[in-house]
Design an enzyme around this catalytic site. Sequence first.
Site, PDB file in Angstrom:
ATOM      1  N   ASN A  96       0.868  -1.132   0.190  1.00  0.00           N
ATOM      2  CA  ASN A  96      -0.051   0.053   0.069  1.00  0.00           C
ATOM      3  C   ASN A  96       0.900   1.277  -0.047  1.00  0.00           C
ATOM      4  O   ASN A  96       1.619   1.698   1.149  1.00  0.00           O
ATOM      5  CB  ASN A  96      -0.903  -0.089   1.411  1.00  0.00           C
ATOM      6  CG  ASN A  96      -1.629   1.229   1.277  1.00  0.00           C
ATOM      7  OD1 ASN A  96      -1.359   2.199   1.040  1.00  0.00           O
ATOM      8  ND2 ASN A  96      -2.958   0.921   1.738  1.00  0.00           N
ATOM      9  N   ASP A 101      -1.601  -3.453  10.185  1.00  0.00           N
ATOM     10  CA  ASP A 101      -3.030  -3.844   9.893  1.00  0.00           C
ATOM     11  C   ASP A 101      -3.769  -2.875  10.529  1.00  0.00           C
ATOM     12  O   ASP A 101      -3.672  -2.590  11.742  1.00  0.00           O
ATOM     13  CB  ASP A 101      -3.473  -5.326   9.978  1.00  0.00           C
ATOM     14  CG  ASP A 101      -4.505  -5.725   9.044  1.00  0.00           C
ATOM     15  OD1 ASP A 101      -4.400  -5.744   7.920  1.00  0.00           O
ATOM     16  OD2 ASP A 101      -5.828  -6.045   9.539  1.00  0.00           O
TER      17      ASP A 101
HETATM   18  P1  IMP Z   1      -4.601  -3.200   5.271  1.00  0.00           P
HETATM   19  O1  IMP Z   1      -4.245  -2.741   6.848  1.00  0.00           O
HETATM   20  O2  IMP Z   1      -3.841  -2.926   4.340  1.00  0.00           O
HETATM   21  O3  IMP Z   1      -5.536  -4.377   5.375  1.00  0.00           O
HETATM   22  O4  IMP Z   1      -5.699  -2.157   4.907  1.00  0.00           O
HETATM   23  C1  IMP Z   1      -6.383  -1.230   5.829  1.00  0.00           C
HETATM   24  C2  IMP Z   1      -7.333  -0.382   4.995  1.00  0.00           C
HETATM   25  O5  IMP Z   1      -8.051   0.426   5.977  1.00  0.00           O
HETATM   26  C3  IMP Z   1      -6.936   0.506   4.100  1.00  0.00           C
HETATM   27  O6  IMP Z   1      -6.768   0.035   2.568  1.00  0.00           O
HETATM   28  C4  IMP Z   1      -7.681   1.887   4.200  1.00  0.00           C
HETATM   29  O7  IMP Z   1      -8.703   1.641   3.208  1.00  0.00           O
HETATM   30  C5  IMP Z   1      -8.093   1.782   5.494  1.00  0.00           C
HETATM   31  N1  IMP Z   1      -7.079   2.490   6.327  1.00  0.00           N
HETATM   32  C6  IMP Z   1      -6.144   2.052   7.224  1.00  0.00           C
HETATM   33  N2  IMP Z   1      -5.483   3.126   7.759  1.00  0.00           N
HETATM   34  C7  IMP Z   1      -6.186   4.459   7.171  1.00  0.00           C
HETATM   35  C8  IMP Z   1      -5.672   5.580   7.333  1.00  0.00           C
HETATM   36  O8  IMP Z   1      -4.765   6.013   7.914  1.00  0.00           O
HETATM   37  N3  IMP Z   1      -6.174   6.508   6.666  1.00  0.00           N
HETATM   38  C9  IMP Z   1      -7.406   6.110   5.759  1.00  0.00           C
HETATM   39  N4  IMP Z   1      -7.612   4.843   5.517  1.00  0.00           N
HETATM   40  C10 IMP Z   1      -7.187   3.977   6.217  1.00  0.00           C
END
Ligand code: IMP
Length: 217
Positions: free
Chosen positions: A13, A73
């Site tokens: 990401n 996460d």
């Molecule tokens: P993962 O932790 O990569 O599974 O995805 C977490 C998802 O939560 C991200 O793709 C965002 O859509 C959302 N997310 C996590 N942290 C943030 C942040 O700081 N701002 C906005 N969205 C967030």
Amino acid sequence: MKNIIPLVIATRNKGKTVEIKELLKNFPVEIRNLDDFGPIPEVEEDGDTFDENAYKKASFAAKVLGFPALADDSGLLVESLDGAPGVYSARYAGKNATDEQRYARILQELQGETNRNAAFECVLSIAVPTGPALTYEARCEGVITQVPSGANGFGYDPIFYYPPLQKTFAELTREEKNCVSHRGKAFRELQDEFDKVLVWIRQNMPIQERFACEHEK
Ligand code: IMP
């Protein structure tokens, strides 16, 4: 010999990578990310908690690449949606949806809803190739807006209003967001203990890699 250790950030990401690099810029670590290693298998983020998923991502990257790895996460929890999207935050409008489609779904689901309380949560996991991991957790509370606002950040930032600063996360600079966000808070906890974390990493690295870590640079 400098006491710098390699640390892989286990994410693809881009928004997160930028924030994490900024948060770790004063740490004695040499940051690598998954893209520095070419293709490696994707981890299924199928845990029921942020904790499980963070550990899965960090330990998988550490085992496959042979370096200490850090995974975050995180996600958004909306009170009146019973904590959704939660661990499904990244896939809330389908696997290939855009950030705009994901937050549009939340706005749609909250139409007419007066309780717009929400929180971001973040779990950091730091794992070594032999399996053990350390965990740090943090939360940041806010309110879901009626319409998106702001162009900074990523994910749900344009719809997450942070009352103490009277702005959405997408209206904050990266530095401002890192000061108050779930991720910023979790990293500060890590930072407070970083000397101990470095000792822990060195002690838990397999002998060969431990030697490499100590003599890097
Ligand atoms: P993962 O932790 O990569 O599974 O995805 C977490 C998802 O939560 C991200 O793709 C965002 O859509 C959302 N997310 C996590 N942290 C943030 C942040 O700081 N701002 C906005 N969205 C967030």
